[in-house]
Write a protein that holds these residues in place. Structure first.
Motif, PDB file in Angstrom:
ATOM      1  N   LEU A   1     -46.713  10.240 -16.323  1.00 24.45           N
ATOM      2  CA  LEU A   1     -46.058   9.894 -15.280  1.00 24.45           C
ATOM      3  C   LEU A   1     -46.141  10.246 -14.480  1.00 24.45           C
ATOM      4  CD1 LEU A   1     -45.194   7.363 -13.860  1.00 24.45           C
ATOM      5  CD2 LEU A   1     -42.748   7.792 -14.633  1.00 24.45           C
ATOM      6  N   ARG A   2     -45.876  11.543 -13.859  1.00 19.23           N
ATOM      7  CA  ARG A   2     -45.772  12.606 -12.634  1.00 19.23           C
ATOM      8  C   ARG A   2     -47.288  12.840 -12.463  1.00 19.23           C
ATOM      9  NH1 ARG A   2     -41.141  15.802 -14.495  1.00 19.23           N
ATOM     10  NH2 ARG A   2     -42.663  16.197 -16.049  1.00 19.23           N
ATOM     11  N   GLY A   3     -47.864  13.018 -13.264  1.00 16.82           N
ATOM     12  CA  GLY A   3     -49.674  13.512 -13.299  1.00 16.82           C
ATOM     13  C   GLY A   3     -50.108  12.214 -12.655  1.00 16.82           C
ATOM     14  N   PHE A   4     -49.796  11.013 -12.884  1.00 12.77           N
ATOM     15  CA  PHE A   4     -50.063   9.435 -12.580  1.00 12.77           C
ATOM     16  C   PHE A   4     -50.243   9.520 -10.569  1.00 12.77           C
ATOM     17  CE2 PHE A   4     -49.136   5.242 -11.380  1.00 12.77           C
ATOM     18  CZ  PHE A   4     -50.502   5.026 -10.598  1.00 12.77           C
ATOM     19  N   LEU A   5     -48.715  10.102 -11.048  1.00 13.17           N
ATOM     20  CA  LEU A   5     -48.151  10.102  -8.909  1.00 13.17           C
ATOM     21  C   LEU A   5     -49.115  11.011  -8.074  1.00 13.17           C
ATOM     22  CD1 LEU A   5     -44.618   8.795 -10.019  1.00 13.17           C
ATOM     23  CD2 LEU A   5     -46.596   7.611  -9.479  1.00 13.17           C
TER      24      LEU A   5
ATOM     25  N   VAL B   1     -46.027   5.461  -2.385  1.00  7.81           N
ATOM     26  CA  VAL B   1     -46.431   7.075  -1.988  1.00  7.81           C
ATOM     27  C   VAL B   1     -47.152   7.960  -1.365  1.00  7.81           C
ATOM     28  CG1 VAL B   1     -47.836   8.896  -3.568  1.00  7.81           C
ATOM     29  CG2 VAL B   1     -46.535   6.586  -4.887  1.00  7.81           C
ATOM     30  N   THR B   2     -46.079   8.542  -0.448  1.00  8.53           N
ATOM     31  CA  THR B   2     -46.936   8.552   1.189  1.00  8.53           C
ATOM     32  C   THR B   2     -47.149  10.129   0.702  1.00  8.53           C
ATOM     33  OG1 THR B   2     -44.175   9.739   1.154  1.00  8.53           O
ATOM     34  CG2 THR B   2     -44.383   7.572   2.438  1.00  8.53           C
TER      35      THR B   2
ATOM     36  N   LEU C   1     -42.352  13.956  -5.411  1.00  8.25           N
ATOM     37  CA  LEU C   1     -43.099  13.749  -6.159  1.00  8.25           C
ATOM     38  C   LEU C   1     -42.193  13.143  -8.193  1.00  8.25           C
ATOM     39  CD1 LEU C   1     -46.731  14.549  -7.159  1.00  8.25           C
ATOM     40  CD2 LEU C   1     -45.569  12.446  -6.873  1.00  8.25           C
ATOM     41  N   GLU C   2     -40.877  14.865  -8.113  1.00 10.45           N
ATOM     42  CA  GLU C   2     -40.300  14.206  -9.199  1.00 10.45           C
ATOM     43  C   GLU C   2     -39.587  13.808  -8.866  1.00 10.45           C
ATOM     44  OE1 GLU C   2     -39.918  16.726 -11.555  1.00 10.45           O
ATOM     45  OE2 GLU C   2     -41.534  17.975 -11.521  1.00 10.45           O
TER      46      GLU C   2
ATOM     47  N   GLU D   1     -38.593  10.684 -11.282  1.00  3.28           N
ATOM     48  CA  GLU D   1     -37.424   9.971 -12.198  1.00  3.28           C
ATOM     49  C   GLU D   1     -37.290   8.838 -12.331  1.00  3.28           C
ATOM     50  OE1 GLU D   1     -33.325  12.163 -11.589  1.00  3.28           O
ATOM     51  OE2 GLU D   1     -35.268  13.265 -11.036  1.00  3.28           O
ATOM     52  N   LYS D   2     -37.155   8.265 -11.042  1.00  2.00           N
ATOM     53  CA  LYS D   2     -36.910   6.683 -10.030  1.00  2.00           C
ATOM     54  C   LYS D   2     -37.671   5.681 -11.549  1.00  2.00           C
ATOM     55  CE  LYS D   2     -35.244   6.268  -5.262  1.00  2.00           C
ATOM     56  NZ  LYS D   2     -35.960   6.266  -4.703  1.00  2.00           N
TER      57      LYS D   2
END
Ligand SMILES: C=C(O[C@H]1C=CC=C(C(=O)O)[C@@H]1O)C(=O)O
Length: 485
Positions: free
Chosen positions: A29-33, A175-176, A181-182, A186-187
């Protein structure tokens, strides 16, 4: 209402072939974001990121009730007879508009948002992808201080919808270029977990139930039969041929009214209607169960309808059938309804529509009242969109009158209150341009311990003030029962 899965329209957003379920780890998810944030930095523009997943069967109303926050906006619509329901809450992006170009302004907002949208997951599923929830008031200009503006469109932070046995949950986030990102990851991870194995909240304590609530006061505003008599005189003088006059009734309860509890009553009693709730995030909700679909676009086709003319339901099958047959033969009601059909034809033909409809109206029977109905269908001409249709149709003579401008001027003079979202257009649009709008009838504005109910009736030559008053009483009944009056 139906799941709008318009396979022939390419959505105007970017769809990434990433499966959020197969890649359901916080790292993925972090990678995607991070990819989304890089895109936002490259374009110098925030990205709306929309993640759709298929989940176990959920009741969207129960989900909304479980996580209901009075200070967050929400949207809810359900058509029990079609086994569809959609709920969304908290706004990620939103716009307000007013004036005669408000539908065009809403369309621009949708186009611009989709141009900066990245979607993943079950985008092709029923109710997959981001949805734009919208509410257009009856009037295109409203005084400051109204609970809802002339037009509002928003994309919710989360959305849960059911079409038959399928349930889709959508999480939307912005996503600005400098998004943390973290925190975002998490959310989303928490929301993802919540909807995949959703736990409904425990029942409310008994003091909060409708049964414990007492009605303190019921107040009617204005002199409705007198207003109808004036309208009849103005019709005779040739000012307009039809005008729909509404009245309001304020109910004061001993305890705060919970809009979603009322909605539960409405959806059970009116399966053939759209039960709806739209909350402004400041404690005010507009709710109802409306029999009138304004427009639906799905799979390249438009569906609309001419609904007008009313009669009570009978206590026995025989009495009910007699009242229905009388309504079908009633010259006054047939004229009232024909004017709606004529207006739909007149306003949609210049957009290139070839409308198909049966020669004779049918009866639409609700628990409290029956109406004349002509269903209308047409192929959607190229380049015509749902909001173009709305801009033409709203307000139809089912809620305004004919000719439109003269009738609206008459409404302002004779009613003496602001309609707000009553008789406005409420609905949603998906990323493919499919969607559905209904007319905010059989409705109330709920604010704390107070509910303001709305009901109107079409007036033509041959109308009688006392009969029209009785008709509005029948229409009030839907909301009064939901309030347990
Ligand atoms: C204006 C309302 O209903 C409209 C829809 C169906 C039948 C109507 C009628 O018979 O007057 C109205 O045109 C209302 O419910 O407030």
């Amino acid at each position: 209402m139906g799941a709008e899965n318009d396979s022939e329209n390419d959505p105007a957003m970017t769809i990434l072939p990433i499966d959020p379920v197969a890649n359901a780890t916080p790292e993925a998810l972090r990678g995607f974001l991070a990819t989304c944030r890089t895109a936002a930095q490259r374009d110098g523009h925030a990205k709306l990121v929309s993640i759709s997943i298929a989940v176990d069967a959920l009741d969207p109303l129960a989900v909304l009730e479980s996580i209901f926050e009075p200070d967050e906006p929400h949207f809810y619509a359900e058509r029990v007879s079609l086994d569809t329901a959609i709920a969304g809450a908290e706004a990620v992006v939103a716009t307000d508009a007013h004036g005669p170009e408000r539908f065009a302004a809403a369309q621009r907002f949708i186009d611009e948002t989709l141009a900066h949208t990245i979607a993943v997951g079950e985008v092709e599923a029923a109710f997959g992808g981001p949805h734009f929830f919208a509410a257009f008031a009856f009037e295109n200009e409203l005084a400051p201080g109204e609970p809802f503006p002339a037009a509002r469109v928003f994309v919710p932070r989360w959305q849960v919808a059911r079409a038959g046995s399928g349930t889709t949950a959508v999480a939307n986030l912005l996503v600005t270029p400098d998004a943390p990102l973290e925190l975002l990851a998490e959310k989303v991870w928490r929301a993802h977990g919540k909807f995949r194995t959703f736990e409904y909240a425990a029942p409310e304590p008994p003091t909060q139930t409708a049964d414990a609530r007492a009605t303190l006061k019921v107040t009617d505003q204005g002199d409705y039969p007198a207003a109808v008599a004036q309208a009849i005189a103005r019709i005779a003088a040739g000012e307009f041929s039809k005008i729909v006059l509404a009245r309001t009734r304020t109910v004061q309860a001993s305890e705060p009214l919970h809009p979603l509890q009322m909605l539960n009553q409405l959806r059970q009693r009116f399966p053939e209607c759209h039960a709806f709730s739209i909350a402004n995030g400041r404690g005010q909700s507009f709710i109802g169960a409306t029999p009138e679909r304004l427009a639906r676009v799905s799979r390249g086709a438009l569906e609309t309808e001419a609904l007008a003319g009313s009669a009570p339901r009978g206590a026995s099958a025989t009495e009910d059938a007699r009242l229905g047959a009388e309504l079908l033969r009633s010259d006054k009601d047939r004229r009232e309804q024909r004017l709606v059909l004529d207006s739909i034809q007149r306003r949609l033909t210049p957009l290139g529509f070839a409308l198909e409809f049966p020669a004779e109206p049918i009866l639409k029977k609700l628990a409290n009242v029956q109406h004349l109905l002509t269903p209308v269908r047409a192929v959607l001409p190229p380049h015509v969109r749902l909001l173009d249709v709305l801009a033409q149709l709203h307000p139809t003579p089912a809620v305004g009158g004919s000719p439109r401008a003269a009738a609206i001027a008459g409404i302002r003079q004779l009613e003496g209150f602001s309609r707000g979202l009553y008789a406005g257009a409420i609905g949603w649009i998906n990323a493919r341009g499919g969607g559905e709008f209904f007319v905010g009838l059989r409705s109330a504005l709920v604010d704390g311990c107070t509910a303001r109910l709305f009901a109107g009736a079409g007036i033509v030559a041959g109308s009688a003030p006392e009969k029209e008053r009785a008709e509005t009483e029948l229409k009030f009944r839907a909301m009064q029962e939901a309030l347990k009056l």
